[in-house]
Design a protein around this motif. Structure first.
Motif, PDB file in Angstrom:
ATOM      1  N   PRO A 241       0.828  -1.223   0.000  1.00  0.00           N
ATOM      2  CA  PRO A 241       0.000   0.000   0.000  1.00  0.00           C
ATOM      3  C   PRO A 241       0.854   1.262   0.000  1.00  0.00           C
ATOM      4  O   PRO A 241       1.879   1.337   0.690  1.00  0.00           O
ATOM      5  N   GLN A 243      -0.774   4.332   0.398  1.00  0.00           N
ATOM      6  CA  GLN A 243      -1.495   5.208   1.316  1.00  0.00           C
ATOM      7  C   GLN A 243      -1.858   4.408   2.559  1.00  0.00           C
ATOM      8  O   GLN A 243      -2.509   3.362   2.469  1.00  0.00           O
ATOM      9  N   LEU A 244      -1.429   4.884   3.720  1.00  0.00           N
ATOM     10  CA  LEU A 244      -1.695   4.176   4.968  1.00  0.00           C
ATOM     11  C   LEU A 244      -2.922   4.746   5.663  1.00  0.00           C
ATOM     12  O   LEU A 244      -3.176   5.955   5.621  1.00  0.00           O
ATOM     13  N   GLY A 245      -3.658   3.846   6.318  1.00  0.00           N
ATOM     14  CA  GLY A 245      -4.838   4.257   7.057  1.00  0.00           C
ATOM     15  C   GLY A 245      -4.482   4.899   8.389  1.00  0.00           C
ATOM     16  O   GLY A 245      -3.312   5.056   8.748  1.00  0.00           O
ATOM     17  N   HIS A 277       2.038  -4.896   4.880  1.00  0.00           N
ATOM     18  CA  HIS A 277       0.624  -4.570   4.712  1.00  0.00           C
ATOM     19  C   HIS A 277      -0.085  -4.248   6.022  1.00  0.00           C
ATOM     20  O   HIS A 277      -1.289  -3.988   6.006  1.00  0.00           O
ATOM     21  N   ARG A 302      -4.304  -0.334   5.236  1.00  0.00           N
ATOM     22  CA  ARG A 302      -5.129   0.518   4.368  1.00  0.00           C
ATOM     23  C   ARG A 302      -6.503   0.785   4.971  1.00  0.00           C
ATOM     24  O   ARG A 302      -6.995   1.899   4.949  1.00  0.00           O
ATOM     25  N   THR A 303      -7.134  -0.275   5.505  1.00  0.00           N
ATOM     26  CA  THR A 303      -8.518  -0.164   5.963  1.00  0.00           C
ATOM     27  C   THR A 303      -8.659   0.048   7.457  1.00  0.00           C
ATOM     28  O   THR A 303      -9.754   0.338   7.938  1.00  0.00           O
TER      29      THR A 303
END
Length: 381
Positions: A241, A243-245, A277, A302-303
């Motif tokens: 990823p 873009q990190l959450g 991840h 990410r989420t």
């Protein structure tokens, strides 16, 4: 015990002691200030202290804490977010050039309530760090750790063989006897044997836990390969990823899964304790023992959704429990003082063992060498 077996045990004790004694002296000397490392840091002005505020003061959003630290080092990426077990008033944010870098790291201490920078401690600097590096790896990394682990195993062999030899030696003497009317060598022999048997349990615990600690890097690497690999298997082959959450949401998810535990460490994606991840949120308990044990919770980077959580394997639990036993830092100042006194007694045992070996070598040639208890090749009278 037959004379032959006695000689064999004496040989084991003599040579295991002689090989490891110099290094054990170094470890005892460097370990002494490490027992009081918190107190020394306060004395030297290196300790970090957040301003006093009410205990129920709201905590700052962790994404804000991270942003404040990154603003100090905009060219670096965050590797870890951590805090002390006994102080939740500030966070340490560790940054480096790449997620998996082991050098050129920066550390920023950020107030957990106000998100204000408190300090930027220099990693690897200062008196306590010098003692720590000498104690842990002799500034030689993993080879230095493994070498000290080997010396620790020799120490255990010296202790066990010394106990075996102690029983037949003391049949003719009352426990604790130091024959002050005899020669200086005999007085040192008696003192060596006395202090050796008094500190035997402590020396075995500290020696064995020290050996376990030297294997820490290998244990972590095995954990990453086997346990962490299994926990992240379904992410294998997926793109990393970009873009990190939210870190705050990730930590809240871990806390919801383990409501009775506190956050000890957040390992960012790609760092040593996580996968490319995931955020790995390590939770710990609040009791003296459970505060030393951690439970990893993996959160999708990410989420910000929890994906897995498992107990640590037995070998990492053994490692984490061995660390406070080794340094005696789980029972407050009284236990630290006891640890220090036992450390000093062990220094006397090691130093007197060297003296007795040298004194024996200087003895008149032809003097029969008889086995002694609890000392390297000193002769019993």
């Amino acid at each position: 015990m037959t004379p032959t077996s006695l000689r064999r045990w004496a040989w084991v004790h003599t040579w295991s002691s002689l090989v490891c004694t110099v290094f054990m002296l170094l470890l005892c000397l460097t370990g002494l200030p490490l027992i009081f490392h918190h107190e020394i840091e306060h004395l030297l002005g290196d300790a970090i202290e957040a301003p006093a505020m009410p205990a129920d003061t709201p905590r700052a959003d962790l994404d804000r804490v991270i942003a404040v630290a990154q603003a100090r080092h905009p060219g670096k990426v965050v590797q870890f977010l951590s805090r002390e077990a006994d102080d939740d008033t500030f966070w340490f944010v560790t940054l480096a050039d790449t997620p998996d870098a082991t050098t050129l790291r920066k550390s920023v201490a950020v107030d957990a309530r106000t998100a204000q920078v408190l300090a930027e401690p220099e990693l690897g600097k200062g008196f306590v760090n010098l003692m720590f590096r000498l104690h842990v790896d002799l500034f030689a990394g993993l080879p230095g750790k493994l070498f000290l682990g080997l010396m620790g195993l020799l120490l255990v062999a010296a202790i066990v063989s010394g106990v075996v030899l102690y029983a037949p030696f003391m049949r003719k003497l009352d426990f604790g006897t130091v024959r002050r009317e005899r020669s200086r060598r005999i007085r040192w022999l008696d003192l060596h044997n006395l202090l050796g048997i008094v500190t035997v349990a402590w020396a075995l615990v500290v020696g064995a836990t020290g050996v376990i600690n030297t294997w820490a890097d290998l244990m972590v690497q095995y954990y990453q390969y086997k346990e962490l690999g299994a926990m992240t298997a379904r992410y294998k082959g997926l793109p990393v990823p970009t873009q990190l959450g939210s870190v705050q949401q990730s930590v809240q998810g871990a806390q919801a899964l383990e409501p009775g535990m506190a956050v000890a460490l957040v390992a960012f994606p790609g760092s040593a304790f996580s996968s490319p991840h995931h955020y790995a949120v390590f939770m710990r308990g609040h009791e003296p023992l459970t505060s030393r044990l951690v439970k990893p919770v993996l959160v999708d980077a990410r989420t910000a959704q929890v994906t897995d959580s498992r107990e640590l394997p037995w070998y990492l639990k053994a490692l984490l429990v061995s660390q406070p036993l080794h340094f005696g830092d789980y029972g407050g100042l009284p236990l630290q003082i006891v640890w220090a006194l036992l450390d000093i007694a062990t220094i006397v045992v090691l130093g007197s063992g060297l003296y007795l070996w040298v004194a024996r070598k200087r003895a008149v040639p032809g003097t029969p060498a008889r086995a002694s208890a609890g000392q390297p090749s000193g002769a019993a009278p």
